[in-house]
Design a protein around this motif. Structure first.
Motif, PDB file in Angstrom:
ATOM      1  N   LEU A 324      27.021   3.088  16.565  1.00  0.00           N
ATOM      2  CA  LEU A 324      27.862   3.439  15.417  1.00  0.00           C
ATOM      3  C   LEU A 324      28.008   2.314  14.403  1.00  0.00           C
ATOM      4  O   LEU A 324      28.414   2.567  13.270  1.00  0.00           O
ATOM      5  N   ALA A 325      27.710   1.086  14.781  1.00  0.00           N
ATOM      6  CA  ALA A 325      27.978  -0.060  13.905  1.00  0.00           C
ATOM      7  C   ALA A 325      27.362   0.135  12.525  1.00  0.00           C
ATOM      8  O   ALA A 325      28.015  -0.073  11.497  1.00  0.00           O
ATOM      9  N   GLY A 326      26.094   0.543  12.483  1.00  0.00           N
ATOM     10  CA  GLY A 326      25.421   0.720  11.203  1.00  0.00           C
ATOM     11  C   GLY A 326      26.052   1.816  10.368  1.00  0.00           C
ATOM     12  O   GLY A 326      26.176   1.688   9.139  1.00  0.00           O
ATOM     13  N   LYS A 327      26.468   2.905  11.013  1.00  0.00           N
ATOM     14  CA  LYS A 327      27.101   4.009  10.287  1.00  0.00           C
ATOM     15  C   LYS A 327      28.456   3.585   9.719  1.00  0.00           C
ATOM     16  O   LYS A 327      28.838   4.015   8.619  1.00  0.00           O
ATOM     17  N   ILE A 328      29.180   2.740  10.463  1.00  0.00           N
ATOM     18  CA  ILE A 328      30.475   2.256   9.990  1.00  0.00           C
ATOM     19  C   ILE A 328      30.288   1.390   8.745  1.00  0.00           C
ATOM     20  O   ILE A 328      30.993   1.546   7.740  1.00  0.00           O
ATOM     21  N   VAL A 329      29.319   0.476   8.805  1.00  0.00           N
ATOM     22  CA  VAL A 329      29.053  -0.389   7.649  1.00  0.00           C
ATOM     23  C   VAL A 329      28.627   0.451   6.446  1.00  0.00           C
ATOM     24  O   VAL A 329      29.078   0.219   5.310  1.00  0.00           O
ATOM     25  N   GLU A 330      27.780   1.445   6.683  1.00  0.00           N
ATOM     26  CA  GLU A 330      27.292   2.285   5.590  1.00  0.00           C
ATOM     27  C   GLU A 330      28.434   3.063   4.947  1.00  0.00           C
ATOM     28  O   GLU A 330      28.488   3.201   3.718  1.00  0.00           O
ATOM     29  N   ARG A 331      29.361   3.568   5.752  1.00  0.00           N
ATOM     30  CA  ARG A 331      30.501   4.284   5.167  1.00  0.00           C
ATOM     31  C   ARG A 331      31.350   3.325   4.336  1.00  0.00           C
ATOM     32  O   ARG A 331      31.836   3.678   3.258  1.00  0.00           O
ATOM     33  N   GLY A 332      31.524   2.106   4.811  1.00  0.00           N
ATOM     34  CA  GLY A 332      32.288   1.125   4.049  1.00  0.00           C
ATOM     35  C   GLY A 332      31.679   0.872   2.681  1.00  0.00           C
ATOM     36  O   GLY A 332      32.405   0.690   1.695  1.00  0.00           O
ATOM     37  N   ARG A 333      30.352   0.896   2.603  1.00  0.00           N
ATOM     38  CA  ARG A 333      29.675   0.649   1.323  1.00  0.00           C
ATOM     39  C   ARG A 333      29.912   1.760   0.309  1.00  0.00           C
ATOM     40  O   ARG A 333      29.748   1.559  -0.889  1.00  0.00           O
ATOM     41  N   SER A 334      30.286   2.936   0.798  1.00  0.00           N
ATOM     42  CA  SER A 334      30.531   4.046  -0.137  1.00  0.00           C
ATOM     43  C   SER A 334      31.800   3.825  -0.949  1.00  0.00           C
ATOM     44  O   SER A 334      31.996   4.468  -1.985  1.00  0.00           O
ATOM     45  N   PHE A 335      32.666   2.930  -0.485  1.00  0.00           N
ATOM     46  CA  PHE A 335      33.883   2.583  -1.235  1.00  0.00           C
ATOM     47  C   PHE A 335      33.559   1.342  -2.070  1.00  0.00           C
ATOM     48  O   PHE A 335      33.904   0.214  -1.717  1.00  0.00           O
ATOM     49  N   ASP A 336      32.905   1.582  -3.185  1.00  0.00           N
ATOM     50  CA  ASP A 336      32.315   0.511  -3.978  1.00  0.00           C
ATOM     51  C   ASP A 336      33.107   0.320  -5.270  1.00  0.00           C
ATOM     52  O   ASP A 336      33.245   1.258  -6.067  1.00  0.00           O
ATOM     53  N   TRP A 337      33.589  -0.909  -5.511  1.00  0.00           N
ATOM     54  CA  TRP A 337      34.429  -1.142  -6.690  1.00  0.00           C
ATOM     55  C   TRP A 337      33.661  -0.978  -7.993  1.00  0.00           C
ATOM     56  O   TRP A 337      34.241  -0.602  -9.020  1.00  0.00           O
ATOM     57  N   GLU A 338      32.382  -1.247  -8.011  1.00  0.00           N
ATOM     58  CA  GLU A 338      31.626  -1.069  -9.258  1.00  0.00           C
ATOM     59  C   GLU A 338      31.643   0.392  -9.688  1.00  0.00           C
ATOM     60  O   GLU A 338      31.849   0.713 -10.862  1.00  0.00           O
TER      61      GLU A 338
END
Length: 352
Positions: A324-338
């Protein structure tokens, strides 16, 4: 865009979610604007943050006389009030449009008295009445607002917060260094965060609980310490108070799991920060947390010790088997300030 002012008055509370919300929103909006049109918004800041945005010509430093006179509002076209407890708004006869960001109606979900709930809702409704558009930071918050407030036909947008990059993981000589595997959580240490229910997880031997964040309610903290003593786990409960960004990153990177059993969240910024490190995430199933955690988190559906212990054990096993580690990191990237900054710019432009 020079006619837009972001109210950053609440940046007076350092190490808070609101501080980093204003900081990241302001920095990313200005970065996006400078790339495309060379413009910049202005910031209304407390004195100690006068140089934070490194744009002296676009920074308005709070003064005592602003209580009576606000000359900076004369040429303001859009005033962004970034929290529902804000105290500064253009006068009703001003030509400035007001964009109000509502983070939560948590008073309705924290077990507060009916009187406290009414007082909080009344203040939020007063701000809505003086606003021209509303942003909610989650679909949950939007649903709450539509249910409990009268928006008067004004547009209501949902813009999730972006990820706050917490820095390089590092402990210093004075940092607490755990001596065994540990669970980590963070946030204001108060009843709403519900941290005391995590003590039952310490019934498993050879595991610590580390809590970082402002000591918000001393009586709640004392109650938690007494409960830990009664359970015989005092030596494995560590309430650190505020920590540096590097310390926080170290705890997030090295924890056995990140846990947040909060009763009420409008968004859940600590969850998104934790996602950057890919460690297992365990949350309550209350308010906005399932929306933010999605299918990469595990959920406490009650706070009974046996249930929580079972969820933790089963979740850790699933995490270990399913990568799951990779999926967790990928979901975090979807919350992107730009991307979030661009969404706010579109809303600003709609009000000009």
């Amino acid at each position: 865009m020079h006619k837009i002012i972001l109210d950053c008055d609440l940046m007076k509370f350092r190490n808070s979610g609101l501080y980093y919300y204003c900081l990241n929103l302001g920095l990313h909006v200005n970065r996006a604007l400078s790339k495309h049109c060379g413009a910049a918004i202005r910031f209304y800041v407390p004195r100690q943050e006068a140089h934070t945005f490194k744009l002296p010509g676009h920074t308005i430093v709070r003064r005592k006389y602003h209580r009576y006179m606000k000359p900076f509002l004369r040429n303001c076209s859009v005033w962004h009030a970034p929290f529902q407890s804000g105290r500064i708004l253009p006068p009703p006869n001003s030509r400035a449009k007001v964009l109000l960001t509502i983070h939560d109606l948590n008073a309705l979900h924290e077990g507060k008295s009916i009187e406290e709930q009414k007082k909080s809702l009344t203040h939020t409704q007063e701000l809505i009445n003086r606003s021209h558009a509303i942003v909610c930071i989650s679909e949950f918050t939007k649903a709450d607002v539509l249910k409990h407030c009268d928006i008067g036909g004004k547009p209501v947008y949902v813009v999730h917060n972006g990820t706050h990059a917490v820095g390089q993981p590092a402990l210093d000589a004075n940092s607490y260094r755990p001596s065994m595997p540990f669970l980590f959580t963070m946030g204001y240490v108060n009843r709403k965060k519900n941290f005391h229910v995590l003590l039952s997880l310490l019934e498993q031997p050879s595991i610590e609980l580390i809590i970082a964040g402002k000591m918000d309610e001393p009586d709640y903290i004392e109650m938690m310490k007494k409960q830990a003593f009664a359970l015989g786990v005092s030596d494995r409960l560590h309430i650190l108070g505020p920590v540096s960004e590097n310390e926080k990153a170290w705890y997030l990177k090295n924890c056995k799991a990140f846990v947040l059993p909060s009763l009420a969240e409008g968004f859940g910024a600590p969850v998104v920060e934790a996602m950057q490190f890919g460690r297992p995430i365990f949350l309550s199933d209350r308010t906005s947390l399932p929306e933010i955690g999605g299918d990469v988190a595990f959920y406490f559906r009650s706070f009974e010790p046996a249930h929580m212990q079972s969820v933790l054990a089963e979740g850790l096993a699933v995490y270990g088997r399913n990568g799951l580690a990779g999926k967790i990191v990928e979901r975090g990237r979807s919350f992107d300030w730009e991307r979030k900054a661009q969404e706010y710019i579109t809303i600003y432009e709609s009000l000009l």
